[in-house]
Every structure is written in C-alpha cells, then in structure tokens.
Design a protein around this motif. Structure first.
Motif, PDB file in Angstrom:
ATOM      1  N   ASP A   1       0.945  -1.017  -0.074  1.00 23.26           N
ATOM      2  CA  ASP A   1      -0.189  -0.139   0.078  1.00 23.26           C
ATOM      3  C   ASP A   1       1.163   1.124  -0.107  1.00 23.26           C
ATOM      4  O   ASP A   1       2.063   1.252   0.568  1.00 23.26           O
TER       5      ASP A   1
ATOM      6  N   ASP B   1       0.110   4.179   1.411  1.00 25.32           N
ATOM      7  CA  ASP B   1      -0.277   4.909   2.901  1.00 25.32           C
ATOM      8  C   ASP B   1       0.773   4.669   4.558  1.00 25.32           C
ATOM      9  O   ASP B   1       0.379   4.742   4.936  1.00 25.32           O
TER      10      ASP B   1
ATOM     11  N   GLN C   1       1.277   2.598   5.433  1.00 27.90           N
ATOM     12  CA  GLN C   1       0.683   1.418   7.001  1.00 27.90           C
ATOM     13  C   GLN C   1       1.088   0.022   6.703  1.00 27.90           C
ATOM     14  O   GLN C   1       1.983  -0.801   7.540  1.00 27.90           O
TER      15      GLN C   1
ATOM     16  N   ARG D   1      -2.667   4.881   9.552  1.00 27.60           N
ATOM     17  CA  ARG D   1      -2.605   6.328   8.938  1.00 27.60           C
ATOM     18  C   ARG D   1      -2.090   6.717   8.559  1.00 27.60           C
ATOM     19  O   ARG D   1      -2.880   7.803  10.128  1.00 27.60           O
TER      20      ARG D   1
HETATM   21 MN    MN Z   1      -4.213   1.434   4.564  1.00 28.99          MN
END
Ligand code: MN
Ligand code: GDD
Length: 388
Positions: free
Chosen positions: A93, A95, A97, A208
């Motif tokens: 991902d 973001d 995370q 996040r």
């Molecule tokens: Mn996420």
C-alpha cells in the motif's frame, strides 16, 4: 538479464501526500537491491498520478501506470504486476501502513528458499494488527474461514495486501484471477492449482497518517463477490447475479407494499400497483447504484439523471414482461411459469439496457479529473519530494 531484480507495485487512490514519503523510505531500505517502482493510479481526484509523474524526473526507476475509467485495488495490482519483467514483485500500500523495512528480508527469503510467495503477516509472532478495530479483526477471521484458502497454503494473513511474489508463479495464475474487489492475495492463492510454497514475515500494521482508507462497509460485499466469482464467474457475470438479487429483493418488497396498500390503506388495485412499482423502481435503482455498480456510482445531478434512465428502461422492461408472459400463458404455459418467464426476460432486458445507459462509463466525469490533474501538473512539487 532483466535490469531490475525486484519490482514494487504500489496501487494508489488519493495518496498524493503519502507517495513521496514512501518512495523516500524505499530508497533507504532497498539501497542494496536493484529495484523499480510502478505506481498504479486510478485517476485520483487529488492528482496523485500527475504528482508521481513529476517525481520520475528525479527518480528513473519509477514508472506510473495511470488508469482512466477503471477502479479497483486488485485489478490495479494485477496490471502493475503484469507491466514488469523483474523476476520478483512486491505489492504494498502507498499509505505507509505496511512496514517497508521488512522488504529486504522478504526478498532474500523468496530467492534463497526458492518460494512462490512471501507474505507480510500481522498475525504471527512479532506481527500485529496495530490499533486495528475489533470489528475488522473478526470480519477478517470470518473471511478466512469462508474462502477455503487453507487448501492452497497455510497463511495466517491471507487478507494481507503486502507480499513478494515470484513473477513466473504470478504469470501462471494471472489468467485465472478475477481482479475483483481488493483481496488481491486471496485471489492469487485461490487461483493457484496445488499447494503454494510460501513463507511469512511478521510486521506491525501502522496507522495511516495522511488521507483515509478507501475500504468502506460495502467492501465486505466485494469480498463475497470475489468468492462468488471464483465459484460461478466462468459461467455468468457476477454483476448480473447481483442485479438479479437486487431485483428479487425488489419483488419481495413490491409484494409487501402492494399488500399493505390494498389491505391496510384500502387503495384501489391500480393505485396500489402504480405506487408500489414506482417506489420499488427507485429503490432498485439506489441499491444497484451503490452495490452492483458501486465502481461507477452516480452522485449529485448525475444520480437523478441515472434514476430517470433507469426508470424508463425498466418501464419498457415491464411492457416486455407482460407481453411475453401473457402470450406464454395464452399458449397454455402454467401461470407461475409464465410469470417467472416474463420476469426473467424483463430482468435480462433491464440489465442489458441499464448497463449501457444508466451505468455506462461517462466521459465527462473523466474530463473533470483530467482538469484537476493538470492543475497539479502546473503547481510546483515541494523540493523535499523531488530532491532526496
Ligand atoms: Mn491503508
Ligand atoms: N489504484 C487503486 N485503485 N488503488 C486503490 C484503490 C483503487 O480503487 N482503492 C484503494 N487503493 C490503494 C490505496 O491508495 C492504498 O495505497 C491501498 O490501495 C490500500 O487502500 P486503503 O484504503 O489504505 O486500505 P486499508 O488500509 O483499509 O486496507 C489494507 O489492509 C487490508 C487488510 O486488512 C489493504 O492492504 C487491503 O488490501 C488489506 O486487505
């Protein structure tokens, strides 16, 4: 020999604030590996694609796959993965995370142990869900049990979106992937024949920092869609099945409403039937708009226009329904069968027509996004993102 040993595929939807940070982190942890990055962006309204394209000016191992008119985490990952010739591919991902510091370990493990897949797991010792809601934890356990994933591999975190895969293995299963929803790893695992050589590396799922999760409540439904697609997708389109389910639910509601208006309100049959039909048509439109065609969901003024075309299409469907069923009945078909036949015909009609009118991909909304992206292109990218 391919120029890169590892390709990092990063799906993005409105991640302009995160993508530069992530690329920077990757540069420091992957310094000793020859890697490239492919950002797959679905025409994010915040201009992530334009932003990332600008970053390629100073980072030559970066490519951007900018998709228009398509949506979906899984299909974005698949297209990114198909676009590389590197022998190993990581998916993560944008973001922040997913903990990028375990990537070198994942990469070395898949190579040295001759594995098909190495998954970043939040569920084994050393890993953790972070501050993940209890509710999502339960859902994810339930999902695991439902999917039958155990037949293919023992994975503690098959819902993970963080893994490294051998390209030759991925390409063997690629044609069988449904590409639906957001469970790309599950899709891959369920599409493999036989057992997969797999290993897991623990990590801590971070919170996040910027932007928000794109996975909302209806995402659970997308998950069922993936399972459904695996079961019947070869024979009939899942969208059609959903459309039919909505239609069936609509029919039940119609009968309840009709009964209530006749018996309780004591309205005439014509009034009750007209009223119930109108309400249920609108209800069906709303349900299809947010479920069946969630990826093309109409909003605002376009929502109303869509409702209009939907109602016109379905009214014609009713005419076809009544015409066909009464003709069949006249020729001796039992009434129930004639009724169902009529419904089936109008269902197919409604599906076919609304797919090509109400939920046809609109070019206008795409143009709006292009304008937004142009704005980003013109504005200057902060220096920290470009030079590091
Ligand atoms: Mn996420
Ligand atoms: N291209 C593209 N298209 N990217 C998307 C889309 C899409 O339709 N939807 C989401 N993304 C991107 C986001 O920008 C982000 O980089 C990544 O996919 C994950 O999306 P999030 O919205 O942050 O998902 P999440 O954090 O709730 O879920 C994550 O954890 C789940 C595990 O519980 C994802 O990794 C899931 O895949 C994973 O199952």
């Amino acid at each position: 020999m391919p120029p890169y040993d590892l390709c990092i595929v990063i799906p993005t939807l409105d991640e302009r604030e995160n993508i530069g940070l992530l690329l920077e982190k990757l540069r420091s942890v992957l310094a000793s590996i020859r890697y490239e990055v492919i950002v797959v962006d679905d025409d994010s309204p915040d201009g992530t694609a334009a932003f990332a394209k600008r970053l390629t000016r100073t980072q030559d191992n970066l490519r951007v796959l900018h998709r228009i008119g398509r949506r979906g985490l899984s299909s974005a990952c698949i297209e990114g993965m198909l676009a590389t010739s590197a022998p190993y591919i990581a998916v993560m991902d944008a973001d922040l995370q997913h903990d990028e510091t375990i990537l070198p370990e994942m990469y070395h493990r898949i190579r040295s142990q001759d594995l098909d897949l190495v998954v970043g797991s939040r569920n084994i010792d050393g890993g953790s869900m972070g501050e993940f809601s209890r509710w999502r934890l339960r859902l994810s356990h339930l999902g695991r049990r439902l999917s039958g994933v155990e037949r293919h591999a023992s994975l503690t975190d098959p819902m993970s979106g963080f893994f490294v895969i051998r390209r030759s293995f991925f390409e063997r299963v690629a044609h069988r992937l449904t590409g639906r929803g957001f469970k790309i790893l599950l899709d891959i695992v369920l599409s493999s024949d036989g057992r997969i050589r797999v290993s897991e590396v623990p990590y801590r799922f971070r919170l996040r920092q910027h932007g928000h999760s794109k996975l909302d409540l209806i995402v659970g439904l997308e998950y069922l869609e993936l399972i459904l697609d695996k079961l019947i997708g070869d024979y009939v389109s899942v969208r059609f099945v959903l459309f039919t389910l909505v239609g069936t639910l609509g029919t039940v509601i119609h009968l309840l409403l009709l009964g209530a208006m006749l018996k309780i309100e004591r309205l005439s049959f014509v009034d009750s039937q007209t009223c119930a039909t109108g309400i249920v048509m609108i209800l069906n439109y709303v349900m299809n708009n947010s479920l069946t065609y969630r990826d093309r969901r109409r909003r605002g003024a376009s929502f109303l226009l869509g409702m209009l075309t939907f109602c016109i299409a379905c009214s014609l469907g009713v005419v076809a329904n009544v015409g066909i069923s009464s003709e069949a009945f006249r020729h001796g078909m039992p009434w129930a069968l004639a009724g169902v036949t009529g419904l089936l015909f109008s269902g197919i009609w409604n599906y076919g027509v609304t797919a090509n009118t109400t939920w046809r991909q609109s070019r206008r909304s795409a143009e709006h996004r292009a304008q937004a992206a142009a704005l980003v292109e013109d504005s200057t990218v902060p220096d920290t993102a470009l030079h590091s």
